[in-house]
Design an enzyme around this catalytic site. Structure first.
Site, PDB file in Angstrom:
ATOM      1  N   LYS A 193       0.839  -1.205   0.000  1.00  0.00           N
ATOM      2  CA  LYS A 193       0.000   0.000   0.000  1.00  0.00           C
ATOM      3  C   LYS A 193       0.872   1.253   0.000  1.00  0.00           C
ATOM      4  O   LYS A 193       1.999   1.215   0.490  1.00  0.00           O
ATOM      5  CB  LYS A 193      -0.873   0.019   1.264  1.00  0.00           C
ATOM      6  CG  LYS A 193      -2.000  -0.983   1.296  1.00  0.00           C
ATOM      7  CD  LYS A 193      -2.765  -0.884   2.607  1.00  0.00           C
ATOM      8  CE  LYS A 193      -3.910  -1.891   2.657  1.00  0.00           C
ATOM      9  NZ  LYS A 193      -4.941  -1.707   1.640  1.00  0.00           N
ATOM     10  N   ARG A 204     -10.146 -11.676   2.042  1.00  0.00           N
ATOM     11  CA  ARG A 204     -11.004 -12.745   1.498  1.00  0.00           C
ATOM     12  C   ARG A 204     -10.309 -14.100   1.582  1.00  0.00           C
ATOM     13  O   ARG A 204     -10.967 -15.136   1.663  1.00  0.00           O
ATOM     14  CB  ARG A 204     -11.441 -12.390   0.071  1.00  0.00           C
ATOM     15  CG  ARG A 204     -10.322 -12.252  -0.922  1.00  0.00           C
ATOM     16  CD  ARG A 204     -10.726 -11.472  -2.178  1.00  0.00           C
ATOM     17  NE  ARG A 204     -10.834 -10.040  -1.932  1.00  0.00           N
ATOM     18  CZ  ARG A 204     -11.197  -9.130  -2.841  1.00  0.00           C
ATOM     19  NH1 ARG A 204     -11.512  -9.513  -4.070  1.00  0.00           N
ATOM     20  NH2 ARG A 204     -11.257  -7.853  -2.539  1.00  0.00           N
ATOM     21  N   ASP A 225      -7.575  -3.265  10.717  1.00  0.00           N
ATOM     22  CA  ASP A 225      -8.004  -4.314   9.787  1.00  0.00           C
ATOM     23  C   ASP A 225      -8.423  -5.602  10.498  1.00  0.00           C
ATOM     24  O   ASP A 225      -8.738  -6.597   9.838  1.00  0.00           O
ATOM     25  CB  ASP A 225      -6.893  -4.581   8.763  1.00  0.00           C
ATOM     26  CG  ASP A 225      -7.442  -4.939   7.392  1.00  0.00           C
ATOM     27  OD1 ASP A 225      -8.629  -4.673   7.133  1.00  0.00           O
ATOM     28  OD2 ASP A 225      -6.688  -5.512   6.578  1.00  0.00           O
ATOM     29  N   ASP A 271      -2.803  -7.688  -1.628  1.00  0.00           N
ATOM     30  CA  ASP A 271      -3.555  -6.763  -0.772  1.00  0.00           C
ATOM     31  C   ASP A 271      -5.025  -7.170  -0.663  1.00  0.00           C
ATOM     32  O   ASP A 271      -5.751  -6.631   0.167  1.00  0.00           O
ATOM     33  CB  ASP A 271      -3.413  -5.334  -1.311  1.00  0.00           C
ATOM     34  CG  ASP A 271      -3.787  -4.274  -0.281  1.00  0.00           C
ATOM     35  OD1 ASP A 271      -3.935  -4.632   0.901  1.00  0.00           O
ATOM     36  OD2 ASP A 271      -3.925  -3.102  -0.674  1.00  0.00           O
TER      37      ASP A 271
END
Ligand code: BES
Ligand code: MN
Ligand code: ZN
Length: 504
Positions: free
Chosen positions: A280, A354, A291, A350
């Site tokens: 990032k 998931r 997160d 990134d």
């Protein structure tokens, strides 16, 4: 080290004669003049309205104005703090969230006050307690005690509601449930606010085990070796770039009620997201300490379910990893195998949430739950679509809509979003069963949901709540929400558990 925020002491009072430093009253805006909430006694209404008007109170939401208590008004308080409730509702019923936010605004203005009372509780007792507790929330764990901070509000006396009056025991129970709810939200906030060097997967798992066990939950922690040997390729793949290895935590609330529904909860626990090799940009990366907000919410909720003794069985499955770039990190182009055998081409490291969630969803579905809810700070696209305060709710149609409606009622305002059928083909891979991202960013929140859907067993009613924006407030304080972790969506999850307990 300071300890967790415990909120003010709450008591119930029959009238406003109690001698306190501050009496908090709700103020309605009006075309000609402001008015005050129904709990302000008749003899004091005129003088209080006059005093607040004199210093410019308008009653708009977010406003807090403090004046000396008018003499001869019969109030026991030294001062009156008027907090805005907006326009008076036509039906006379102030929405719970309006009361909650006003109580939060008041609490943020009451630092350093020893004893306060409020008439807001006449409008909504539980919302007043939640807003007061959460508005006063602070996270001081990493601040030296010598820092110039006022002590938090000491006590809040709640005018016992007369409308819909139950017994005093019922009122006390309402206060206690609201206090436990707010404390669970505060726990989720604490976990989010704990910096990433202090809260890494092993430490997060240990804390979950400790606080879960204290609440009477059954807790299991699985380490990196177990995860590698048992096919958790997503958690292992994401976690392998960090010197601090991943974990999977399972926490169970067993209600002991015959025929109770079983709800599985899953929460994203990335203790820090650098993006990995698909790194990032530096600006704002510090916010990626949040997160693990989904994991924090799920852990706080299953603990709350036990504390409230909800007649529903709840199993939380919480994957924890740190997404770092290193020589051992997974590469763009790697193919991993998720729990259950689905192979995935990792196009972008990134899109790691998931990957850890897919393993956890498969594990959660092995228990054959009636309902499955996952929540995650999953996509920046959530904020593009819905802004920073509105969770995106996806999943199987009926349950998705039910969760969104309950989230609205809880004041967390989740909004139902679709899975357009064309999105599935976009995560086809050149080499594997799936790719972890699509070819463009349009509908990125939905693409992530479509990815997760592949791992939810048939017949399970499922909702996915993306809280990328709502879990963390990087802006100014508002209502009962300060800077940093917000604890969203704990109250949505509680509302869903309560609804399932009541309706099945
Ligand atoms: N944790 C982020 C999502 C996020 C962004 C949460 C901003 C809170 C604030 C997630 O892991 C992520 O990086 N998602 C990518 C997905 C993309 C690579 C498809 C994103 O949103 O850019
Ligand atoms: Mn990421
Ligand atoms: Zn992430």
């Amino acid at each position: 080290m300071s300890t967790a925020f415990t909120g003010p002491e709450f008591t119930l009072i029959p009238d406003t004669s109690a001698a306190v430093d501050v009496l908090v009253v709700g103020v309605f805006s009006g075309d000609d003049a402001i008015t005050v909430d129904a709990g302000v006694p008749d003899g004091a209404r005129g003088p209080v309205i006059d005093a607040l008007t004199l210093v410019g109170a308008t009653g708009k939401a977010g406003e807090a104005v403090r004046v000396p208590a008018p003499s001869l008004s019969g109030l026991g308080a030294a001062t009156v703090l008027g907090v805005g409730l907006g326009a008076a509702p036509a039906d006379g019923r102030v929405p719970a969230e309006t009361v909650r936010r006003a109580a939060g605004v008041a609490a943020r203005a009451l630092d350093g006050v020893a004893a306060a009372a409020t008439t807001l509780s006449e409008e909504d007792l539980a919302a007043t307690v939640e807003g007061t507790f959460l508005g006063g929330y602070r996270f001081a764990e990493f601040r030296n005690s010598s820092a110039p901070k006022q002590p938090p509000l000491g006590s809040m006396a709640l005018l016992a509601p007369t409308a819909n009056a139950g017994t005093e025991a019922q009122a006390r129970d309402t206060v206690e449930q609201a206090r436990l709810t707010a404390a669970a939200v505060a726990l989720a906030r604490d976990l989010v606010n704990t910096p990433p060097n202090a809260l890494y997967p092993a430490e997060f798992a240990e804390r979950a085990q400790r606080i879960g066990s204290e609440a009477g939950l059954q807790v299991e922690v699985f380490d990196e070796r177990y995860l590698a040997e048992n096919g958790y390729g997503g958690i292992v793949g994401v976690g392998q770039g960090s010197s601090r290895p991943p974990r999977l935590v399972r926490l169970k609330h067993v209600s002991g009620v015959d025929g109770a529904k079983h709800v599985a909860l899953v929460g994203k626990g990335i203790t820090f997201d650098t993006g990995g090799i698909s790194i990032k940009p530096a600006a704002g990366m510090e916010n990626m300490t949040s997160d693990m907000g989904g994991a924090a919410a799920v852990i706080a909720t299953v603990i709350l379910a036990a504390q409230l003794g909800l007649p529903v069985d709840v199993t939380a499955t919480v994957p924890m990893a740190e997404n770092m770039p290193s020589s051992t990190a997974q590469r763009p182009g790697d193919v991993i195998t998720q729990l259950g055998g689905t192979t995935v081409e990792v196009i972008n490291t990134d899109a790691e949430g998931r990957l850890i969630l897919a393993d956890a969803l498969v594990r959660a579905c092995q228990d054959r739950p009636d309902y499955l809810i996952d929540t995650a700070t999953l996509t920046g696209a959530q904020m593009v679509a819905l802004g920073t305060r509105t969770p995106g709710v996806m999943g199987t149609d009926a349950f998705r809509d039910r969760v969104a409606a309950l989230s609205q009622a809880a004041g967390e305002n989740g909004w139902a979003m679709p899975f357009p059928e064309e999105l599935r083909a976009e995560i086809d891979s050149r080499v594997a069963d799936l790719a972890n991202v699509g070819p463009h960013r349009w509908g990125g929140m939905l693409t992530a949901g479509v990815y997760l859907k592949e791992f939810v067993a048939d017949g399970v009613q499922w909702a996915h709540i993306d809280v990328a924006g709502p879990a963390f407030n990087s802006g100014a304080p508002w209502g009962y929400t300060g800077k940093g972790g917000t604890g969203v969506p704990v109250r949505t999850l509680l509302a869903v558990l309560r609804d399932i307990a009541a309706q099945g």
